[in-house]
Enzyme design. Structure first.
Site, PDB file in Angstrom:
ATOM      1  N   HIS A 119     -21.577  -4.043  26.551  1.00 55.84           N
ATOM      2  CA  HIS A 119     -21.343  -3.405  25.257  1.00 55.84           C
ATOM      3  C   HIS A 119     -22.555  -2.539  24.952  1.00 55.84           C
ATOM      4  O   HIS A 119     -23.677  -3.026  24.891  1.00 55.84           O
ATOM      5  CB  HIS A 119     -21.136  -4.433  24.144  1.00 55.84           C
ATOM      6  CG  HIS A 119     -20.842  -3.806  22.813  1.00 55.84           C
ATOM      7  ND1 HIS A 119     -19.549  -3.588  22.355  1.00 55.84           N
ATOM      8  CD2 HIS A 119     -21.672  -3.308  21.854  1.00 55.84           C
ATOM      9  CE1 HIS A 119     -19.598  -3.003  21.173  1.00 55.84           C
ATOM     10  NE2 HIS A 119     -20.871  -2.822  20.843  1.00 55.84           N
ATOM     11  N   CYS A 120     -22.321  -1.252  24.750  1.00 55.92           N
ATOM     12  CA  CYS A 120     -23.420  -0.307  24.550  1.00 55.92           C
ATOM     13  C   CYS A 120     -23.478   0.121  23.086  1.00 55.92           C
ATOM     14  O   CYS A 120     -22.549   0.781  22.595  1.00 55.92           O
ATOM     15  CB  CYS A 120     -23.229   0.919  25.447  1.00 55.92           C
ATOM     16  SG  CYS A 120     -24.546   2.153  25.267  1.00 55.92           S
ATOM     17  N   PRO A 121     -24.543  -0.216  22.372  1.00 55.70           N
ATOM     18  CA  PRO A 121     -24.632   0.210  20.969  1.00 55.70           C
ATOM     19  C   PRO A 121     -24.799   1.720  20.811  1.00 55.70           C
ATOM     20  O   PRO A 121     -24.477   2.272  19.757  1.00 55.70           O
ATOM     21  CB  PRO A 121     -25.877  -0.532  20.462  1.00 55.70           C
ATOM     22  CG  PRO A 121     -26.690  -0.798  21.691  1.00 55.70           C
ATOM     23  CD  PRO A 121     -25.708  -1.020  22.792  1.00 55.70           C
ATOM     24  N   ASN A 124     -21.469   2.770  20.583  1.00 46.30           N
ATOM     25  CA  ASN A 124     -20.734   1.887  19.678  1.00 46.30           C
ATOM     26  C   ASN A 124     -19.400   1.473  20.290  1.00 46.30           C
ATOM     27  O   ASN A 124     -18.365   1.483  19.612  1.00 46.30           O
ATOM     28  CB  ASN A 124     -20.509   2.563  18.320  1.00 46.30           C
ATOM     29  CG  ASN A 124     -20.000   1.587  17.256  1.00 46.30           C
ATOM     30  OD1 ASN A 124     -20.387   0.414  17.263  1.00 46.30           O
ATOM     31  ND2 ASN A 124     -19.135   2.051  16.372  1.00 46.30           N
ATOM     32  N   ASN A 125     -19.441   1.092  21.545  1.00 47.22           N
ATOM     33  CA  ASN A 125     -18.212   0.739  22.240  1.00 47.22           C
ATOM     34  C   ASN A 125     -18.560  -0.064  23.483  1.00 47.22           C
ATOM     35  O   ASN A 125     -19.702  -0.022  23.963  1.00 47.22           O
ATOM     36  CB  ASN A 125     -17.435   1.998  22.631  1.00 47.22           C
ATOM     37  CG  ASN A 125     -15.973   1.729  22.914  1.00 47.22           C
ATOM     38  OD1 ASN A 125     -15.516   0.589  22.847  1.00 47.22           O
ATOM     39  ND2 ASN A 125     -15.237   2.773  23.242  1.00 47.22           N
TER      40      ASN A 125
END
Length: 265
Positions: A119-121, A124-125
């Site tokens: 999950h990559c901030p 945001n996905n």
């Protein structure tokens, strides 16, 4: 992947996306306004340089937007599992739903994602099977855009001839040195920060592994590679045409046959 929009309501994630967008917008407006267009008007640089910068910038923002809003591979509520593939599915111990092997449950998003990488901030996905190719393009074009920005900033300060027609009344020219330093600082941070991430992503794709799988596997498993790198990249990007690996404006086609190949969590 189609045109389905996938939204993650996470304030921290939207702040991270806003920071990336600001850096992109600052350099996309600043570099042409202060460096490229003035030197082109005085015939110091060719028009092809401006076209190149805008093309890389367009690919960068396109891959960012699409990676942020694309469905990463969220599983449907009641998936239709063919009888011949039921042995390739398992039950998630967090949401108690059936999922293909190599899927992972994202605690931030609250659902399982096919072949989830992480999950990559910053987008945001989740990065999963359906948007991994866009995330790789984002890493590549961010690196390239940051490099070009640093290169043009260096040329502006050390190499290019002084401008004879400088509009001192414009804000960018009155504060040229300060804006040049801000642009350079952001370019260094983006280029350096993205380099390790991009290298790790390429290593994972070549090894046909996700970041989650790499973190949960031992060294011997990580060193195994049962597929040629052309095949693993083709499966991620959804095409065997290598030139299309660099184009973020297309639709991805599913090339992977099964979910059980190689290691899984």
């Amino acid at each position: 992947m189609g045109l389905q929009i996938h939204l993650v309501y996470d304030l921290q994630g939207w702040c991270c996306v806003s920071i990336i967008t600001f850096v992109w917008l600052y350099n996309t407006l600043y570099v042409p306004k202060l460096i490229l267009f003035p030197h082109y008007e005085e015939q110091h640089i060719p028009a092809a340089v401006i076209v190149l910068y805008y093309m890389v910038s367009l690919c960068c923002i396109t891959s960012l937007v699409r990676a942020s809003f694309a469905d990463p591979g969220q599983l449907p509520q009641d998936p239709d599992i063919p009888y011949s593939e039921r042995q390739l599915w398992e039950i998630c111990n967090k949401c108690n739903k059936m999922r293909p092997k190599r899927s992972h449950h994202c605690s931030r998003c609250g659902h399982c994602v096919r072949k989830m990488d992480h999950h990559c901030p910053w987008i945001n996905n989740c990065v999963g099977e359906d948007n991994h190719w866009l995330f790789l393009q984002l890493c590549f074009y961010t690196e390239l855009l940051s490099f070009l920005t640093l290169l043009f900033n260096f040329c502006q300060y050390y190499y290019l001839e002084p401008l004879t027609k400088v509009k001192e009344e414009l804000f960018v020219f009155r504060h040229e040195l300060a804006m040049l330093r801000i642009s350079t600082l952001m370019g260094i941070v983006m280029f350096g920060g993205m380099f390790g991430l991009f290298y790790g992503q390429l290593s994972n794709v070549i090894a046909d592994m996700t970041t989650i799988e790499r973190m949960s596997s031992n060294l011997d498993e990580m060193l195994k590679s049962s597929k040629p790198w052309q095949q693993t990249f083709s499966e991620v990007f959804g095409t065997r045409w290598k030139i299309l690996w660099f184009i973020p404006f297309r639709q991805r086609q599913q090339l992977r046959v099964s979910y059980h190949h190689a290691n899984h969590v």
